[in-house]
Design a protein around this motif. Structure first.
Motif, mmCIF file in Angstrom:
data_model
loop_
_atom_site.group_PDB
_atom_site.id
_atom_site.type_symbol
_atom_site.label_atom_id
_atom_site.label_comp_id
_atom_site.label_asym_id
_atom_site.label_seq_id
_atom_site.Cartn_x
_atom_site.Cartn_y
_atom_site.Cartn_z
ATOM 1 N N GLU A 138 3.040 -0.397 -7.393
ATOM 2 C CA GLU A 138 4.283 -0.630 -8.122
ATOM 3 C C GLU A 138 4.184 -0.046 -9.534
ATOM 4 O OE1 GLU A 138 6.771 -4.429 -9.810
ATOM 5 O OE2 GLU A 138 5.845 -4.627 -7.827
ATOM 6 N N ASP A 172 4.584 3.659 -9.394
ATOM 7 C CA ASP A 172 5.994 4.047 -9.231
ATOM 8 C C ASP A 172 6.702 4.037 -10.587
ATOM 9 O OD1 ASP A 172 5.700 4.367 -6.498
ATOM 10 O OD2 ASP A 172 6.565 2.394 -6.005
ATOM 11 N N ASP A 186 5.492 6.956 -12.627
ATOM 12 C CA ASP A 186 6.103 8.202 -12.144
ATOM 13 C C ASP A 186 7.524 8.348 -12.687
ATOM 14 O OD1 ASP A 186 4.030 9.380 -10.669
ATOM 15 O OD2 ASP A 186 4.515 8.217 -8.871
#
Length: 81
Positions: free
Chosen positions: A68, A71, A74
């Protein structure tokens, strides 16, 4: 407490010390992503060999949190350009 960094960690730290502004932001997020990738590899490795049920459960929870975080990192990286 001793400070222990591998060569990649030292390079990342040097890069952060030399950067400022948007350049620092990009270097920071990149360093965080690399660190999370290494941590995820450690978790995945333990899941292959671990024996203790409680440790395996905790490792699976940690793996989810690491993914998580990756993510989110990113998304930040894509916004920074």
């Amino acid at each position: 407490m001793a400070k222990i960094l591998d060569s990649d960690g030292k390079a990342s730290l040097d890069s952060l010390k030399a950067a400022s502004g948007a350049e620092f932001d990009k270097a920071f997020v990149t360093a965080q992503l690399e660190g999370h990738k290494k941590l995820l590899a450690i978790q995945e490795g333990y899941l292959k060999i671990g024996q203790d049920r409680e440790h395996l459960s905790l490792t699976k929870l940690a793996r989810g949190q690491i993914k998580e975080h990756m993510d989110h990192l990113d998304m930040l990286k894509s916004k920074l350009g």
